[in-house]
Design a protein around this motif. Structure first.
Motif, PDB file in Angstrom:
ATOM      1  N   SER A  10       0.287  -1.510   0.500  1.00  0.00           N
ATOM      2  CA  SER A  10       0.230   0.088  -0.331  1.00  0.00           C
ATOM      3  C   SER A  10       0.885   0.667   0.025  1.00  0.00           C
ATOM      4  O   SER A  10       0.222   2.330   0.255  1.00  0.00           O
ATOM      5  CB  SER A  10      -1.157  -0.197   1.409  1.00  0.00           C
ATOM      6  N   SER A  11       2.584   1.341   0.249  1.00  0.00           N
ATOM      7  CA  SER A  11       3.306   2.553  -0.062  1.00  0.00           C
ATOM      8  C   SER A  11       4.237   1.848  -0.817  1.00  0.00           C
ATOM      9  O   SER A  11       4.894   0.596  -0.830  1.00  0.00           O
ATOM     10  CB  SER A  11       3.208   3.077   1.703  1.00  0.00           C
ATOM     11  N   MET A  33       1.381   7.267  -4.081  1.00  0.00           N
ATOM     12  CA  MET A  33       1.378   6.605  -2.757  1.00  0.00           C
ATOM     13  C   MET A  33       1.323   6.977  -1.554  1.00  0.00           C
ATOM     14  O   MET A  33       2.657   7.977  -2.007  1.00  0.00           O
ATOM     15  CB  MET A  33       1.811   4.981  -2.977  1.00  0.00           C
ATOM     16  N   PRO A  34       1.415   6.649  -0.683  1.00  0.00           N
ATOM     17  CA  PRO A  34       2.198   8.008   0.278  1.00  0.00           C
ATOM     18  C   PRO A  34       3.023   6.733   1.024  1.00  0.00           C
ATOM     19  O   PRO A  34       2.955   5.711   0.045  1.00  0.00           O
ATOM     20  CB  PRO A  34       1.131   7.195   2.045  1.00  0.00           C
ATOM     21  N   ASN A  35       4.310   7.390   1.821  1.00  0.00           N
ATOM     22  CA  ASN A  35       5.486   6.985   2.373  1.00  0.00           C
ATOM     23  C   ASN A  35       6.209   6.442   1.205  1.00  0.00           C
ATOM     24  O   ASN A  35       6.777   5.332   1.252  1.00  0.00           O
ATOM     25  CB  ASN A  35       5.361   5.982   3.197  1.00  0.00           C
ATOM     26  N   ASP A  37       6.200   7.948  -3.212  1.00  0.00           N
ATOM     27  CA  ASP A  37       5.337   7.475  -4.280  1.00  0.00           C
ATOM     28  C   ASP A  37       5.807   6.795  -5.492  1.00  0.00           C
ATOM     29  O   ASP A  37       7.639   6.450  -5.136  1.00  0.00           O
ATOM     30  CB  ASP A  37       5.304   8.984  -4.665  1.00  0.00           C
TER      31      ASP A  37
END
Length: 108
Positions: A10-11, A33-35, A37
């Motif tokens: 998810s990151s 994406m978080p943390n 990209d």
């Protein structure tokens, strides 16, 4: 349709964790994406696994930047699933893994 095993994260940092423990043939990543990209992930993959192809996707107009940064392909959202599978399959078939193991009596 080829047999495809998909691993998710998810990151960007999560994807790097997956890549540290799993053998993959191609990376498909969203740009947003978080943390870390997709561009962060692309850069890290190129640094740590230079022969591993990366495909980026986004709903934003970043295709020129993605390809210039080294992505092997880019997909705009919404994705064309047939083209996606075709591209991933072609890139995965080009990936060659060679592992050399030295025995104790072999010189370095």
């Amino acid at each position: 349709i080829p047999s495809i095993v998909i691993m998710t994260a998810s990151s960007g940092q999560g994807a790097l964790s997956v890549l540290q423990t799993a053998t993959v043939d191609v990376v498909l990543s969203d740009v947003s994406m978080p943390n870390g990209d997709g561009f962060f992930l692309l850069e890290e993959v190129q640094r740590q696994w230079p022969s591993l192809p990366v495909v980026l996707m986004s709903g934003e107009p970043v295709e020129p930047r993605a390809l210039a940064a080294g992505a092997k392909a880019f997909f705009s959202k919404p994705l064309d699933p047939h083209r996606l599978i075709e591209t991933l399959t072609a890139l995965a078939s080009r990936t060659m893994r060679v592992v050399i193991r030295r025995t104790p009596d072999q010189p370095s």
